[in-house]
Write an enzyme that holds these catalytic residues in place. Structure first.
Site, PDB file in Angstrom:
ATOM      1  N   ASP A 261       0.881  -1.182   0.000  1.00  0.00           N
ATOM      2  CA  ASP A 261       0.000   0.000   0.000  1.00  0.00           C
ATOM      3  C   ASP A 261       0.915   1.227   0.000  1.00  0.00           C
ATOM      4  O   ASP A 261       2.023   1.146  -0.524  1.00  0.00           O
ATOM      5  CB  ASP A 261      -0.934  -0.036   1.210  1.00  0.00           C
ATOM      6  CG  ASP A 261      -2.261   0.684   0.961  1.00  0.00           C
ATOM      7  OD1 ASP A 261      -2.216   1.838   0.500  1.00  0.00           O
ATOM      8  OD2 ASP A 261      -3.336   0.121   1.233  1.00  0.00           O
TER       9      ASP A 261
ATOM     10  N   HIS B  86       1.487   1.986  -3.254  1.00  0.00           N
ATOM     11  CA  HIS B  86       0.431   2.782  -3.884  1.00  0.00           C
ATOM     12  C   HIS B  86       0.872   4.216  -4.101  1.00  0.00           C
ATOM     13  O   HIS B  86       0.329   4.918  -4.944  1.00  0.00           O
ATOM     14  CB  HIS B  86      -0.846   2.728  -3.049  1.00  0.00           C
ATOM     15  CG  HIS B  86      -1.515   1.395  -3.086  1.00  0.00           C
ATOM     16  ND1 HIS B  86      -2.708   1.145  -2.439  1.00  0.00           N
ATOM     17  CD2 HIS B  86      -1.158   0.226  -3.670  1.00  0.00           C
ATOM     18  CE1 HIS B  86      -3.057  -0.117  -2.642  1.00  0.00           C
ATOM     19  NE2 HIS B  86      -2.133  -0.694  -3.378  1.00  0.00           N
TER      20      HIS B  86
END
Length: 551
Positions: free
Chosen positions: A297, A331
């Site tokens: 992430d 991310h």
């Protein structure tokens, strides 16, 4: 190297921006960075072996390690040594004045026995929530550290679900054979029936006023822990360690002061849901340097609480230095939000390399968050193979709206309106992205006063500015696959495009849209390289474009 004149110019810009913040906020610049205090420890060393710990990968060493830490702290502190070996353990709680030193070739491996982790009141994405106790934690401590060259492994795969699409066929077969249960459609693996039940029924982990932790006992398996959580701690050092395989976020300093994270290696699988690398939340005076991250992430993320609860906490993340870091999957490379309701300010990002992240510099929020994010500076950022945008601002995080570009024209500005302003990015190179720059504010609160200069990007698309104000793009080179348009502007004002270089024979240089678009200044740009200079649509007027020849 940047010459002295340019450096002084940046310092002046930073000082001017900071001076607008208000009384009581320190004025920093590239030549006057925040100071981070370091912990200091006694040389006394305690070996966990002397408290009964055994490095055989079978003995559960929870009590021995915690006893060693407690004993050391009670005697005034020092070093607790974990020598080479495979050390199986349950949750470890840090104590004042203790440096937990994990030696090279030492692997601190956290047990898969979930009964060893107590149900606690923690924080999930900025709000009070029921969680399993973190493998490593500390609360209200001072002068603490985790150092060495060893490995801390959170055994995260026993905690999290995974989708079939995220694994290879052989990996999926191995996962299914390991135990657990499948979703009814056979496309998601869950660690247990309890996890599946909580997930498929959307059970909330948030703790409401008056609600007891016992009410979450039947979904305990679903409440994944962050690997390391430090709450309200002062003078913290994390150095040299490899932190990997966390159940959720990896490193989470919360409401801490003077924290240094140096030369860490942080790794989570790319399929790890909420598998962030470092989440600095409501902390003051921090440094992240020389770290390598490869996570599932956001990599390095700035947070400060969510919505009303975050605004009531009222603790911005501020006065930070982030430099000399390498980031692979994630991310975003450097991220602010979306839980930033307490604000963020005075953060300097320098000499970082992003390779293969979804986005590069990523800023995200949504109506209802509130908070002010300002005085963020980044320079000497080098990116390769960015999946989406190299530089990204979006105030519609996880919001769906019409694909034709129509947005909810809410005129209301209140405590829930997020504010992003006063940022300066320079000396940025990106080879490979879907879009070079994307900035989308709110109609009632544009993203404001963003200066980007000395930027070179090879991308599919160029620049898109929506509900932006006071954006300056200076000395920008765009090598794009799409030639129509190079720059898209929608309902934005006071936009300066200075010395924009782009591919010859592009179809259209600029698309100007919206009746709220005003004062676009174009200078030192050879627009004759495009077949058409500009089009004006959706109420935009030609007089909104001000052209100056320049040199």
């Amino acid at each position: 190297m940047m010459n002295q004149t340019r450096l002084l110019g940046i310092a002046l810009f930073a000082s001017l921006a900071f001076s607008a913040v208000g009384q009581g906020n320190a004025k920093y610049s590239w030549t006057n960075l925040p100071f981070i205090q370091q912990p200091v420890f006694k040389k006394d060393t305690v070996n966990v072996v002397n408290f009964g710990a055994r490095p055989d990968g079978v003995t559960l060493n929870t009590k021995s390690i915690n006893d060693a830490i407690t004993s050391c702290s009670k005697k005034g502190g020092g070093v607790v040594l974990i020598p080479p070996g495979l050390w199986l353990t349950g949750p470890i709680e840090l104590k004042n004045n203790v440096n937990l030193h994990i030696s090279e070739s030492a692997l601190l491996y956290f047990t898969a026995d979930k009964t060893q982790y107590a149900l606690v009141a923690g924080v999930y994405e900025g709000k009070t929530a029921a969680r399993n106790q973190s493998p490593i934690s500390g609360t209200n401590l001072e002068n603490i550290a985790i150092t060495g060259k060893g490995v801390v492994d959170g055994n995260g795969d026993v905690w999290r679900a995974v989708h079939k699409s995220q694994l290879t066929e052989s990996e999926w077969k191995e996962k299914v054979a390991s135990g657990g249960v499948l979703k009814d459609d056979g496309k998601t693996w869950y660690p247990s029936e309890q996890f599946k039940a909580a997930s498929t029924t959307n059970r909330s982990m948030l703790v409401k006023p008056g609600q007891s932790l016992s009410e979450f006992a039947d979904m305990k398996d679903f409440l994944r822990p962050n690997l390391l959580v430090l709450t309200n701690c002062k003078k913290v050092l994390l150095e040299g360690i490899t932190f990997q395989n966390s159940g959720a976020w990896c490193l989470h300093p919360l409401m801490c002061q003077n924290i240094t994270m140096r030369n860490l290696r942080i790794k989570n699988p790319d399929y790890a849901h909420n598998g962030d690398g470092i989440d600095v939340e409501s902390c003051a005076n921090f440094m992240i340097e020389g770290c390598v991250l490869d996570v599932g992430d956001d990599a390095i993320c700035i947070k400060s609480g969510k919505d009303e609860e975050g605004r009531k906490r009222g603790m911005p993340t501020e006065n930070g230095i982030i430099r000399n870091n390498i980031i692979y999957k994630g991310h975003g490379g450097f991220v602010v939000g979306s839980e930033m309701s307490g604000g963020a300010r005075n953060i300097f990002v320098q000499n970082c390399t992003f390779m293969g992240t979804d986005k590069g510099l990523r800023f995200k929020s949504v109506r209802g968050r509130g908070g002010v994010v300002e005085n963020i500076y980044a320079k000497d950022i080098f990116m390769k193979d960015i999946v989406q945008e190299a530089i990204f601002f979006d105030m519609y995080y996880f919001v769906k709206f019409a694909t034709d570009g129509e947005r909810d024209m809410s005129p209301v500005v209140n405590e829930g309106t997020p504010v992003f302003r006063n940022m300066h990015f320079e000396n940025i190179v990106c080879n490979g992205a879907e879009k070079a720059v994307f900035i989308r504010g709110l109609p009632e609160m544009p993203v404001e006063n963003i200066r980007i200069e000395n930027l070179v990007v090879r991308a599919s698309k160029g620049v898109e500015l929506i509900d932006a104000k006071g954006v300056m793009l200076n000395n920008i080179k765009l090598v794009t696959e799409s030639k129509n348009p190079i720059v898209f502007i929608d309902n934005s004002s006071n936009i300066t495009l200075d010395k924009i270089d782009f591919d010859k024979d592009s179809d259209l240089f600029m698309s100007v849209n919206g009746d709220r678009t005003t004062h676009i200044t174009l200078t030192k740009t050879d627009v004759s390289k495009a077949k058409k200079e500009a089009v004006f649509q959706k109420g935009a007027l030609e007089k909104s474009l001000i052209k100056k020849a320049g040199k």
